[in-house]
Design a protein around this motif. Structure first.
Motif, mmCIF file in Angstrom:
data_model
loop_
_atom_site.group_PDB
_atom_site.id
_atom_site.type_symbol
_atom_site.label_atom_id
_atom_site.label_comp_id
_atom_site.label_asym_id
_atom_site.label_seq_id
_atom_site.Cartn_x
_atom_site.Cartn_y
_atom_site.Cartn_z
ATOM 1 N N PHE A 1 0.817 -1.209 0.000
ATOM 2 C CA PHE A 1 0.000 0.000 0.000
ATOM 3 C C PHE A 1 0.854 1.265 0.000
ATOM 4 O O PHE A 1 0.345 2.365 -0.118
ATOM 5 C CB PHE A 1 -0.922 0.015 1.217
ATOM 6 N N SER A 2 2.144 1.070 0.157
ATOM 7 C CA SER A 2 3.006 2.244 0.140
ATOM 8 C C SER A 2 2.874 2.950 -1.202
ATOM 9 O O SER A 2 2.971 2.328 -2.248
ATOM 10 C CB SER A 2 4.457 1.825 0.360
ATOM 11 N N PRO A 3 2.615 4.233 -1.163
ATOM 12 C CA PRO A 3 2.442 4.963 -2.430
ATOM 13 C C PRO A 3 3.768 5.101 -3.176
ATOM 14 O O PRO A 3 3.790 5.369 -4.369
ATOM 15 C CB PRO A 3 1.930 6.316 -1.968
ATOM 16 N N PRO B 1 -11.385 2.443 3.432
ATOM 17 C CA PRO B 1 -11.309 3.298 2.238
ATOM 18 C C PRO B 1 -9.929 3.912 2.031
ATOM 19 O O PRO B 1 -9.540 4.184 0.888
ATOM 20 C CB PRO B 1 -12.352 4.372 2.521
ATOM 21 N N ALA B 2 -9.184 4.099 3.113
ATOM 22 C CA ALA B 2 -7.870 4.715 2.950
ATOM 23 C C ALA B 2 -6.955 3.848 2.110
ATOM 24 O O ALA B 2 -6.005 4.342 1.497
ATOM 25 C CB ALA B 2 -7.234 4.975 4.308
ATOM 26 N N ASN C 1 -7.869 2.236 -0.486
ATOM 27 C CA ASN C 1 -8.326 2.233 -1.877
ATOM 28 C C ASN C 1 -7.654 3.377 -2.625
ATOM 29 O O ASN C 1 -8.288 4.336 -3.036
ATOM 30 C CB ASN C 1 -9.851 2.370 -1.880
ATOM 31 N N THR C 2 -6.359 3.257 -2.805
ATOM 32 C CA THR C 2 -5.636 4.380 -3.380
ATOM 33 C C THR C 2 -5.992 4.623 -4.823
ATOM 34 O O THR C 2 -5.813 5.721 -5.334
ATOM 35 C CB THR C 2 -4.114 4.139 -3.293
ATOM 36 N N LYS C 3 -6.499 3.613 -5.505
ATOM 37 C CA LYS C 3 -6.844 3.832 -6.906
ATOM 38 C C LYS C 3 -8.249 4.414 -7.039
ATOM 39 O O LYS C 3 -8.718 4.676 -8.136
ATOM 40 C CB LYS C 3 -6.785 2.516 -7.682
ATOM 41 N N GLY C 4 -8.931 4.540 -5.918
ATOM 42 C CA GLY C 4 -10.273 5.112 -5.948
ATOM 43 C C GLY C 4 -11.241 4.279 -6.773
ATOM 44 O O GLY C 4 -12.060 4.831 -7.508
ATOM 45 N N TYR D 1 -6.564 -0.879 -13.656
ATOM 46 C CA TYR D 1 -6.287 -0.756 -12.233
ATOM 47 C C TYR D 1 -6.790 -1.968 -11.472
ATOM 48 O O TYR D 1 -6.168 -2.433 -10.530
ATOM 49 C CB TYR D 1 -6.922 0.523 -11.677
ATOM 50 N N LYS E 1 -3.294 -3.707 -11.693
ATOM 51 C CA LYS E 1 -2.507 -2.973 -10.711
ATOM 52 C C LYS E 1 -2.868 -3.326 -9.276
ATOM 53 O O LYS E 1 -2.206 -2.872 -8.336
ATOM 54 C CB LYS E 1 -2.663 -1.464 -10.922
ATOM 55 N N GLN F 1 -7.046 5.947 -21.250
ATOM 56 C CA GLN F 1 -6.430 6.649 -20.117
ATOM 57 C C GLN F 1 -5.507 7.753 -20.635
ATOM 58 O O GLN F 1 -5.446 8.853 -20.089
ATOM 59 C CB GLN F 1 -5.612 5.683 -19.247
ATOM 60 N N GLN G 1 -4.355 17.312 -10.508
ATOM 61 C CA GLN G 1 -3.307 16.313 -10.420
ATOM 62 C C GLN G 1 -3.599 15.197 -11.404
ATOM 63 O O GLN G 1 -3.358 14.035 -11.150
ATOM 64 C CB GLN G 1 -3.212 15.784 -8.991
ATOM 65 N N PHE G 2 -4.088 15.584 -12.516
ATOM 66 C CA PHE G 2 -4.631 14.598 -13.410
ATOM 67 C C PHE G 2 -3.804 14.473 -14.665
ATOM 68 O O PHE G 2 -3.266 13.423 -14.974
ATOM 69 C CB PHE G 2 -6.068 15.021 -13.731
ATOM 70 N N ILE H 1 4.514 12.579 -5.039
ATOM 71 C CA ILE H 1 4.307 11.141 -5.247
ATOM 72 C C ILE H 1 3.502 10.907 -6.512
ATOM 73 O O ILE H 1 3.845 10.083 -7.364
ATOM 74 C CB ILE H 1 3.572 10.536 -4.030
ATOM 75 N N GLN I 1 4.431 8.927 -9.796
ATOM 76 C CA GLN I 1 3.686 7.793 -10.311
ATOM 77 C C GLN I 1 3.324 8.013 -11.759
ATOM 78 O O GLN I 1 3.254 7.077 -12.543
ATOM 79 C CB GLN I 1 2.431 7.562 -9.470
ATOM 80 N N GLN I 2 3.101 9.273 -12.098
ATOM 81 C CA GLN I 2 2.789 9.556 -13.500
ATOM 82 C C GLN I 2 3.975 9.230 -14.385
ATOM 83 O O GLN I 2 3.822 9.036 -15.579
ATOM 84 C CB GLN I 2 2.386 11.020 -13.651
ATOM 85 N N PRO J 1 -5.126 7.218 -11.471
ATOM 86 C CA PRO J 1 -6.581 7.438 -11.479
ATOM 87 C C PRO J 1 -6.941 8.685 -10.689
ATOM 88 O O PRO J 1 -6.241 9.094 -9.777
ATOM 89 C CB PRO J 1 -7.131 6.192 -10.801
ATOM 90 N N LEU J 2 -8.062 9.246 -11.066
ATOM 91 C CA LEU J 2 -8.593 10.411 -10.365
ATOM 92 C C LEU J 2 -8.851 10.046 -8.917
ATOM 93 O O LEU J 2 -9.239 8.932 -8.614
ATOM 94 C CB LEU J 2 -9.934 10.795 -10.992
ATOM 95 N N GLU K 1 -6.813 9.675 -6.513
ATOM 96 C CA GLU K 1 -5.741 9.036 -5.753
ATOM 97 C C GLU K 1 -5.108 10.005 -4.764
ATOM 98 O O GLU K 1 -4.703 9.618 -3.676
ATOM 99 C CB GLU K 1 -4.682 8.478 -6.706
ATOM 100 N N GLN L 1 -6.836 10.084 -1.477
ATOM 101 C CA GLN L 1 -6.596 8.823 -0.786
ATOM 102 C C GLN L 1 -5.216 8.820 -0.139
ATOM 103 O O GLN L 1 -5.040 8.399 0.989
ATOM 104 C CB GLN L 1 -6.690 7.649 -1.773
ATOM 105 N N LEU L 2 -4.242 9.273 -0.906
ATOM 106 C CA LEU L 2 -2.869 9.271 -0.412
ATOM 107 C C LEU L 2 -2.752 10.126 0.829
ATOM 108 O O LEU L 2 -2.115 9.762 1.800
ATOM 109 C CB LEU L 2 -1.933 9.820 -1.483
ATOM 110 N N PHE M 1 7.553 4.624 2.293
ATOM 111 C CA PHE M 1 6.494 4.963 3.206
ATOM 112 C C PHE M 1 6.439 4.312 4.574
ATOM 113 O O PHE M 1 6.865 4.957 5.501
ATOM 114 C CB PHE M 1 5.103 4.925 2.563
#
Ligand SMILES: Nc1ncnc2c1ncn2[C@@H]1O[C@H](COP(=O)(O)OP(=O)(O)OP(=O)(O)O)[C@@H](O)[C@H]1O
Ligand SMILES: Nc1ncnc2c1ncn2[C@@H]1O[C@H](COP(=O)(O)OP(=O)(O)OP(=O)(O)O)[C@@H](O)[C@H]1O
Ligand SMILES: [Mg+2]
Ligand SMILES: [Mg+2]
Lengths: 352, 357, 315, 537, 326
Positions: free
Chosen positions: D39-41, D115-116, D118-121, D149, D153, D424, D443-444, E37, E41-42, E48-49, E51, E54-55, E89
């Motif tokens: 889960f580490s980002p 939910p925390a 669920n980093t990919k949302g 994802y 992923k 994507q 951030q997209f 971060i 990752q990009q 994904p939107l 994220e 969440q992070l 992390f």
């Protein structure tokens, strides 16, 4: 070899010549520089066993420099340009100090000649205890002594100069000025040397402390029998404690005489001036003047008598001819034309 | 009116560890115009502290300083904040000082002229210009520094000690002060230059009607150049009086010791040896170092005093109380006083041979 | 940089700051001073007039990775820039950074060191604390923070950040000096004359510390130049700033040394070293000039030989 | 001079090839720590794909190439709200426990429970293990476009371990229990070694016994190791790569499959670049070939004006646009473009904008990214030739990102890509309906705030269907729109050269056989490559 | 005792200021770790939107006001909790710092000590033999000191590691070895540290040397040194006990000051040599906006410097007995 002034001095020394312990002949010292300072100019003196030889003179006339030359402590930019300093041992050996070097020089130092520096306060390493500094002397010169013996001796020395031996552990800054001065004197006596050179050992102290220290020196000399070269510009003091006295001016000895006689009938006008510069503690109040004018710049070449510009009895030859240090009949060496038979006609009116 | 009157001046130094050290204890004296008062005493007795306090480098913890009748403290601390510097300036215009060490009292970076110009600009009402330069040269001439033009251009390191001290004196005179404090002005100088400087001060004192405080530990010059002498010991005055009286007929044992210790070329060798022997005998009776003895209620000198007696464990009477004749010390002149039980008729008559401890 | 720290701790006796006609003569005899002045003078000249001869030193060309030649004295970079042009033009910004950062650092250290030392009391305590803390703050993040605030890692921010991080040690030295000078008699005498405080500090105290300040300035300059090069090396400097440090950075990034383009790698480093050495030499020279104790007395050779076991103390 | 013999293998005394040691570097500058928490980002090399595995493999180097991993296949329900995975059988965790559908369901349900994590949302409703050993994951809304994802992923975790972990976010997973081909050997700040899992389920895999990861402080130090042959598989920008690397050993190889595109991103909403003519003129004035040759040794070939990542996305390229290419620098053309848009040349040969002020454009870059610096230095000159003044401004990475996200720039240089999914790719680059207004954080991907309703609706169309043909038509139209609008100024395929030391390794992906993307820093492709790559004997 | 108490008080205040600065400094850097971060990752794929949010939750960032965070920070410091690193992390900062400090101490610490010792020794001798041929060392070492550190390092690496292959070019040890107290590892670690250590020493010895030499020359003119010589003490004793002992004092306090430079100043060195030390870790932390890690490292540095200064201050009482008084 030995220049005339030196010879004359010795001839004059009333049969004590065999008792010599140190002789400086014709010593000249220069401080290097774009214009070199000739701080000591052909000075010849001798020191007898057990004697206190006083050297007096105005500030900057080369007393300390000469003391350094006697002990071979000159370091650049100072340089001895001429002359010989000889040490006469008890067993008759004669050592030319200039010929010593390396271990022999180190051995000689402090064993035979020790020195109490001008500003003795600064002659102690501020960051080590005085005990350890005394210890260094024994360690170097008396390798046979063990630790306990060294300690005991150091304590003894301190006691001798009137300081509690427990003070061995103190650092210099923990002692008062007078105490430090006494520590330095104790150190100078550590190896019971034959000669102690004291360069203004009491100038910075107040009268009471000064008196104590002088008494101490006197007592120790009586006990241990060393010779002292005592340097100061306080003529009054010197008259009290020294046997013979050399008066220096502008790097030269201008008068060289038994102390008592200087006190009563000084020959050189400069000596006279010096004597008059001391207000008398108990005497009559009177108008007094120092010696007017300034000493010459030792970087210049001096023509004639260096004291001439300030001399009250100056006369013709003074400005051209440098008077040699020469003893008039029945007198003692003095470098003044007034006392030169060649200029007798003037001397009678110039003298007092 | 006295030029300077000091009453009960007390100065404490804060020491490491928070304790206080009393360097000057309830000192009172007055300076008269055209007169010299000598302040003598051994090193550390508080002489410089007095000077420093009078020059306002140190704050007194008690006492009053009246400069020509004006309270010094009033002149500054209680004044309006706006006028503070002005009052301070006024004070310093009236009172100037000369330091002991001529090598340290002149800024090595500046010329002699600079040193003299400043006080003239600050106090003399001068503006920069030829007049100022002329005033500088006049000052130099007044202290016998000639040729003044040459001297003015020099840096301190080009001058001898005596010359420097003259510059320092000239600087002090530039504000045309009424009171001059001289803190051991000659002790760093050669014997013959000493006299020159002292003669100079003496002459200036007369010419300008200065009140001079001459601090020294040289009794001989103190006697010759001052009308009054005040002897300090450990922060307090132990004896004072006309200078001849104090030196020739010292009353306090300390003063006597001082006088005896001064070198005197007129004394014969035999006498010297005898005096030395006496001192040695005396010395043996005391322990090696008593200098660090504690201050308590008693006489401060008693641990060193050859005449200490039981009564010395209590404080000797204050100075003004002792007037008139001094037993064992010969005649007493007007105003000659010492602070010692020996002089108090009511105390034990015989001097004790042993020290108190 | 230990170099800056310790050498500044050496107290040049202020009284020795003797001036007069003899000084120039002595100065001219100090070989170190002359050498240092020549080197620094040369680079200053380069920095002043050099850029006039080159338009855009970043001009890319088709002659890439070329060694020194008549057309390109110091060769070319990977994208065909002329290294000689970059070196010459780089002198200006390099010197500007060194001079300006050194100046600011010195001014700050003078204000804080001398000001605090003279003021005494809590002001002094606070300023001393400030300098101690400044010694503790890590430089790198500070660089980034400052750079980020001004949004550009150009000349000014670099100057400021280097200055900000290099004053503290000097301030400590100056404070110590001031503490010893402020109770000297001549300062007391000025006080007794009623001189205003600013005058006492500026006219009576500061000139006596001038030798130290000058030496600190020279070292601060070296430090600043080295620091800028270090920052550039870490990629923290704007690439449009043309300094020797940046040239070096690009050379390193293109692996100039290992791929044989030594002509690109060597000049900037050598120039920095030379300039630094020049500044250091000036410093030595001044030291010797102002502090007679440091002066070396050489005997004329003949005399030395004659007195092989002469009278100086055996060492 | 640095021969093949010198390398870590010979130093360790065990020999690299025969004993199966492969030394690699990801270019990571952080020290290694024994912590493989998935889960580490901040992606830990190795955790993703080598120890923990996803259900399917999506080949980043070739769109549409999907391979079974833990799952054999998947199927969507009709409206895209549920997906069912058919799992591989005979898989065990590396602690010997069997892998089951329950583990997969557990993993997906974690996202719902915590939910925390669920980093990919992902819009997951729930996941159930079916009786036949398959797993069905249901979603709150159609999730076609999240497939990468979900299947590619999401790393599957062992329930028997993780259910006992109380704080899953900060769990220090020092001895990870995964299904992957590798287990953790030694870990210290400089070195991390993964050892082959002897019970791995894919036959004959992995080929090597040990993979040793090294960390370097930066490009220079890593390059040094790569050039000396110490690194068998590395990914880093090597300057002058032909001379510094390839020429040093005959078996050194460089694989460079374009995975992203480097652009100048213009601000679409404000500043000079809001004017299409300016964007176009800039694009015309640049000589991409020269840049590529000068800075990248030709390894970053000019890309196409449609912004499309080729050859990966060749499948959706409108054939009629196939020969759209960038030409040589055309300063005259650029000038003309500007002049016809109303800009006037000043006396100094530079353009002024319509208000008469000089036309100056500031481009932002990250400090220390020196290849971009060189690129921009060249661009500066080429634009100057066309009368456009370009100012280069370098910023610290974090500041750069902030400005990028806030839209606080006129022009910036950046790259974009690394996805196996063209949707994507285009969606994030061009979708103006998702990008917030300037000043708010984006951030997209559409940092320039390109905004064309037509493109937006086409993208929505794509996402709503599974019909590949219909999608293609939409993509074609998008490509035409891009060509016309110039939303970005594409420069060249980002240089993604990967160095292999052929003396030690073989069977790595190549341009001819891109079975996975070769970069070692790209996960989980890295894991896929690690399975296939073999020590050269 | 009061002296020590005062000093301690002073250092406590300094430590508090340093801690506070350590807290705010990283936060003043614009941008936030999540953005970094995501952006990273990009670099390896589309993100994904959603994220980002969440992070933020995952990392436990951004809870409460800055003042609140400061309170939390002080609180956790008081409990010796230094948080989790963001770059790697869920790894505790303390682990990372401990690991790095070890290497830095080994290399930089020892090299700095060596450089100091060497500089002092050489400075003592050149000062003692002033004017002799030995004095030529002085300008030579200053030239080396003015060389950019990394330039010299790269040159040496190129020559000694790449061309002549005498030393390994980079790293703290041979990656094939296991970390531990065994002969092979230790000798490998020593081998790897030689080149950086030599570089460091060569580049920094000049500063110490020069300072010491000048102090030495000044001290030699002091009366007590002349007196010691007059006593006939051996030159070695005069040089060591009387001259050097006093001349070294300013360098000692300079050394404490330089501890700070030791760590931050060697970032460049660790970069060049790929050395797993604090400098590297700090650089990585800064680049990734890893607040907790930055804070941890700053804290370590601040305390190292303050500690060294305190130690020297306290020691100074013994080295220089005069300080206790003044
Ligand atoms: N290091 C030096 N460099 C140059 N000249 C010097 C040096 N030391 C002393 N002198 C000069 O040498 C002369 C003699 O100095 P010396 O110290 O011997 O005098 P002194 O008689 O001891 O004086 P004092 O009574 O002040 O101690 C003086 O003129 C002085 O200026
Ligand atoms: N700033 C200070 N803080 C604490 N004590 C001090 C301070 N200045 C002086 N003293 C102490 O006060 C006492 C008096 O000192 P002062 O300088 O006034 O003596 P002095 O009579 O002038 O001595 P000297 O003849 O040596 O100049 C001394 O014991 C000294 O140690
Ligand atoms: Mg003398
Ligand atoms: Mg005094």
């Amino acid at each position: 070899m030995i220049p005339s002034t030196g010879t004359e001095t010795r001839d004059d020394s009333s049969g004590l010549g065999t008792d010599l312990v140190l002789r400086a002949s014709n010593v000249s010292v220069e401080y290097a520089g774009s214009r070199p300072t000739r701080a000591v100019r052909e000075v010849s003196l001798e020191l007898r066993r057990g004697e206190v030889l006083g050297i007096v003179g105005e500030s900057g006339c080369g007393k300390s420099t000469f003391a350094y030359a006697l002990t071979r402590m000159l370091r650049p930019p100072a340089r001895m340009t001429a002359g010989v300093v000889e040490y006469y041992g008890r067993d008759g050996e004669v050592i030319d100090l200039a010929a010593l070097s390396g271990d022999r020089l180190r051995e000689f130092r402090w064993n035979k000649i020790s020195m109490v520096f001008q500003s003795a306060m600064n002659a102690l390493n501020p960051v080590t205890g005085i005990g350890s500094q005394m210890d260094d002397i024994f360690r170097t010169h008396r390798p046979g002594m063990d630790k306990a013996a060294r300690r005991a001796r150091a304590g003894q020395l301190l006691e001798m100069v009137g300081i509690d031996p427990r003070r061995l552990r103190s650092f210099p800054h923990e002692l008062s000025g007078g105490m430090r001065q006494r520590v330095v004197i104790a150190m100078a006596l550590a190896l019971e040397p034959e000669i102690v050179v004291m360069d203004e050992p009491t100038t910075a102290l107040d009268v009471l402390v000064q008196r104590e220290i002088l008494d101490e020196v006197e007592r120790l000399r009586a006990e241990l029998g060393f010779s002292v070269v005592f340097i100061t510009h306080d003529l009054a003091l010197l008259l009290e404690i020294s046997d013979r006295l050399a008066v220096m001016y502008a790097g030269q000895v201008v008068e060289y005489a038994p102390a008592e006689q200087v006190a009563t009938e000084p020959l050189h006008p400069y000596t006279r001036g010096l004597l008059r510069s001391f207000p008398d503690l108990r005497g009559q109040r009177r108008e007094m003047h120092g010696i007017p004018g300034n000493p010459p710049d030792l970087r210049e070449a001096l023509v004639g008598c260096p004291f001439a510009p300030r001399c009250e009895s100056v006369f013709e030859p003074c400005r051209e001819i440098t008077p040699p240090l020469r003893a008039p009949a029945g007198g003692w060496p003095v470098a003044c034309h007034l006392h030169d038979p060649a200029h007798d006609d003037y001397s009678s009116e110039g003298g007092r | 009116m006295s030029a300077l009157t000091v009453t009960d001046l007390t100065v404490d130094y804060r020491q490491r560890g928070g304790s206080r050290f009393r360097a000057v204890d309830a000192l009172s004296f007055a300076l008269e115009p055209g007169q010299t008062l000598a302040l003598v005493g051994e090193s550390g007795s508080g002489k410089s502290t007095v000077v420093r306090t009078l020059s306002r480098f140190v704050k007194p913890s008690a006492g009053e300083i009246l400069l020509r009748g004006v309270d010094a403290a009033d002149g500054v601390e209680r004044g309006l904040p706006r006028g503070r510097r002005a009052k301070r300036k006024a004070y310093h215009k009236t009172m100037q000082l000369v330091f002991q060490d001529p090598f340290a009292s002149l800024n090595p970076m500046h010329t002699v002229a600079h040193h003299l110009r400043r006080p003239l600009l600050l106090h003399g009402g001068h503006r920069r210009g030829p007049k100022l330069e002329a005033a500088v040269l006049d000052l130099l001439r007044s202290v016998n520094l000639t040729p003044a033009e040459d001297v003015a251009r020099k840096h301190p390191h080009e001058l001898s000690g005596g010359q420097r001290q003259r510059v320092a004196i000239a600087r002090a005179l530039a504000t045309d002060p009424k009171v001059l404090l001289a803190d051991e002005p000659v002790s760093m100088l050669d014997v013959s230059i000493r006299l020159e400087i002292l003669n100079l001060l003496d002459r200036l004192k007369q010419d300008r009607d200065l009140a001079l405080l001459y601090v020294t530990h040289d009794l001989a010059t103190a006697r010759h150049f001052s009308s009054q002498i005040m002897v300090m010991y450990r922060g307090e005055v132990v004896e004072r009086g006309p200078s001849d009286q104090v030196i020739l007929h010292p009353a306090h044992p300390y003063t006597r010791m001082l006088a005896a210790a001064a070198p005197d070329p007129t004394v014969s060798r035999a006498a010297l040896a005898e005096a030395r022997a006496q001192r040695a005998a005396l010395r043996d009776t005391r322990a090696a170092e008593h200098r660090e003895s504690v201050l308590d209620q008693g006489c401060r000198f008693r641990s060193r005093c050859p005449f200490a007696m039981p009564v010395c464990a209590t404080r000797p009477p204050d100075l003004p109380a002792v007037k008139g004749s001094v037993p064992g010390a010969g005649a007493g002149g007007a105003g000659h006083a010492a602070r010692c039980w020996l002089l108090d008729e009511s105390a034990a008559a015989a001097p004790a041979a042993d020290s108190a401890d | 940089m230990p170099a800056t720290v310790t050498t500044q701790l050496v107290e040049a006796p202020a009284e020795a700051a003797v001036r007069g006609s003899g000084v120039l003569r002595t100065a001219l005899r100090s070989r170190r001073l002359i050498a240092g002045l020549c080197i620094v003078g040369f680079f200053v000249l380069l920095g002043v007039v050099g850029p006039l001869f080159f338009g855009n030193p970043n001009l890319v060309g088709t002659v890439q990775h070329a060694g020194p030649s008549a057309a390109h004295w110091f060769g070319t970079t990977d994208i065909g820039q002329d290294v000689f042009a970059q070196t010459v033009v780089g002198a200006r910004a390099t010197l500007e950074i060194g001079a300006a950062a050194g100046l600011i650092a010195t001014v700050v250290s003078v204000v804080i060191g001398i000001g605090g030392g003279y003021a005494g009391g809590w002001v002094d305590e606070a300023l001393a604390l400030l300098s101690n803390v400044a010694l503790v703050i890590p430089t790198l993040p500070l660089v980034i923070v400052v750079a980020a605030f001004v949004k550009n890692t150009g000349l000014l921010p670099t100057v400021f950040v280097i200055a900000l991080t290099s004053w503290a040690a000097s301030a400590r030295v100056l404070r110590g000096q001031t503490l010893s000078i402020r109770n000297r008699d001549y300062v007391l005498a000025s006080k007794a004359l009623g001189e205003p405080v600013w005058r006492i500090v500026l006219v009576e105290i500061m000139p006596n510390e001038l030798p130290i300040i000058v030496s600190q300035y020279l070292f601060a300059m070296i430090f600043a130049i080295l620091a800028q090069a270090g920052l550039a090396f870490l990629g923290l400097q704007s690439p449009d700033l043309l300094t020797w440090g940046n040239t070096l950075y690009f050379a390193q990034n293109a692996q100039a040394l290992s791929s044989g383009d030594w002509w690109w790698f060597a000049p900037p480093g050598l120039c920095i070293a030379l300039l630094g050495a020049g500044l250091a030499l000036i410093n030595f020279g001044l030291d010797e000039l102002l502090n007679p104790r440091l002066r070396v007395y050489r005997e004329p050779r003949a005399r030395r030989a004659a007195r092989a076991d002469g009278t100086e103390t055996g060492q | 001079a640095c021969g093949s013999g010198s390398g870590s293998g010979s130093k360790s005394g065990s020999g690299s090839g025969p004993h199966g040691l492969i030394t690699v570097t990801t270019g990571s500058t952080s020290p290694f720590v024994a912590n493989f928490n998935p889960f580490s980002p901040t992606v830990q090399p190795g955790a993703n794909g080598m120890i923990y595995e996803p259900l399917m493999f999506f080949n980043t180097a070739r769109a549409g190439d999907v391979q079974p991993w833990l799952a054999q296949s998947y199927s969507w329900n009709s409206d895209g709200t549920a997906i069912t995975f058919k799992l591989r059988s005979g898989v065990t965790w590396n602690d010997g426990k069997p892998f089951s559908a329950a583990d997969v369901a557990y993993t997906f349900n974690l996202d719902v429970q915590e939910p925390a994590l669920n980093t990919k949302g992902l819009p997951i409703k729930n996941a159930v293990a079916n009786a036949d050993g398959s797993v069905t994951v249901s979603f709150t809304k159609p999730a076609y476009q999240q497939l990468v994802y979900i299947a590619g992923k999401t790393l599957i975790l062992p329930q028997h371990i993780w259910s006992g972990v109380s704080d899953k976010k900060t769990f220090a997973d020092a001895k990870p229990v995964g299904t992957g081909a590798w287990t953790v050997g030694k870990v210290n700040s400089q070195v991390m070694e993964l050892t082959a899992n002897p019970h791995y389920y894919m036959p004959d895999m992995p080929k090597a016994k040990t993979i040793r990861f090294l960390t370097f402080t930066g490009n220079s130090t890593a390059d040094q190791a790569i050039e000396s042959g110490e690194i068998d598989w590395g990914g880093g920008f090597v300057p002058d790569i032909k001379k510094n690397f390839l020429s040093k050993n005959a078996k050194y190889a460089v694989e460079d499959i374009p995975l992203s595109v480097t652009y100048l991103v213009p601000n679409y909403k404000q500043g000079p670049t809001a004017d299409k003519a300016v964007r176009q003129a800039i694009s015309q004035a640049l000589d991409r070939e020269f840049i590529s040759q000068s800075v990248y040794n030709g390894y970053a070939p000019p890309t196409n004006p449609m912004d499309l990542l080729t050859p990966n996305f060749n499948s959706i390229l409108d054939p009629s646009l196939a020969d759209q290419k960038f030409g040589k620098a055309d300063p005259a053309g650029a000038k003309q473009t500007l002049q016809s848009a109303g800009y006037a040349l000043g006396s100094n040969g530079m353009f002024n904008d319509k208000s008469g002020k000089p036309l100056e454009i500031t481009v932002k870059q990250v400090t220390g990214w020196s290849d971009y610096t060189s690129v921009l230095q060249i661009a500066e000159q080429e634009l100057a030739a066309a009368g456009i003044k370009l100012n280069v401004q370098a910023e610290a990475y974090a500041s750069f990102i902030q400005d990028q996200n806030n839209g606080d720039f006129q022009l910036l240089i950046d790259n974009f890509g690394y996805t196996s999914d063209p949707y994507q790719y285009y969606n994030q680059l061009l979708n103006g309906s998702v990008a917030p207004p300037i000043g708010q954080v984006d951030q997209f991907g559409d940092y320039g705030r390109f905004d064309d309703p037509q493109v937006d609706s086409l993208l929505a169309d794509v996402s709503a269907t599974q019909d590949a043909n219909k999608q293609k038509q939409d993509y074609y139209r998008i490509e035409h729109l891009v060509l016309q609008d110039v939303p970005t100024i594409p420069l060249f395929a980002a240089q993604d050269e990967i160095e292999f030391n052929g003396n030690h390794v073989k069977d790595y992906p190549t341009t001819d056989n891109p079975y996975a993307a070769p970069p070692i820093w790209l996960q989980p492709d890295e894991g896929w490559v690690a399975l296939h790559i073999a020590p050269a004997s | 005792m009061r002296y020590i108490g005062r000093k301690l008080g002073f250092y406590l205040v300094a430590a508090w200021i340093a801690i506070t600065l350590n807290f705010f400094l990283p936060r003043l850097i614009p941008g936030d770790p999540v953005a970094v971060i995501i952006s990273k990752q990009q670099q390896t794929g589309t993100v994904p939107l959603g994220e980002a949010d969440q992070l933020r939750r995952l990392l436990g960032l951004g809870s409460g006001s800055l003042a609140g965070q400061y309170g939390q920070y002080l609180n956790s410091l008081a409990h010796l909790r230094f948080g989790l690193s963001i770059t790697v992390f869920p790894t505790p900062v303390i682990d990372l710092v401990r690991q790095a400090v070890f290497w830095t101490l080994i290399l930089v610490g020892i090299a700095t000590l060596l450089s100091f010792a060497l500089g002092i020794a050489l400075g003592t001798v050149t000062g003692w033999k002033r004017g002799s041929r030995l004095d030529a060392i002085v300008p030579a070492t200053t030239l080396l000191t003015a060389v950019p550190y990394f330039w010299l390092a790269l040159l040496l690496v190129y020559l000694f590691a790449n061309t002549w292959q005498i030393f390994p070019a980079q790293g703290g040890f041979d990656p094939a070895l296991d970390v531990g107290w065994n002969g092979a590892f230790i000798s490998s670690a020593i081998q790897h540290s030689l080149l950086p250590a030599i570089t460091l020493i060569v580049a920094s010895v000049g500063g110490w040397l020069l300072g010491m030499r000048n102090m030495m020359v000044a001290t030699l003119a002091e009366d007590y040194v002349v007196a010691a010589e007059a006593k006939g003490l051996t030159p070695l004793r005069v040089m060591a006990k009387y001259a050097a002992r006093n001349a070294v004092l300013p360098s000692v306090s300079g050394f404490a000051v330089s501890i700070g430079f030791v760590v931050t100043g060697q970032i460049v060195m660790e970069q060049v040599f790929n050395y797993p030390g604090v400098g590297n870790l700090l650089f990585a932390a800064v680049q990734n906006q890893d607040y907790p890690l930055m804070q941890g490292i700053f804290l370590a540095i601040s305390f190292a410097v303050l500690g060294a200064n305190l130690l020297v201050d306290l020691l100074y009482g013994f080295i220089d007995p005069r300080t206790k008084e003044a």
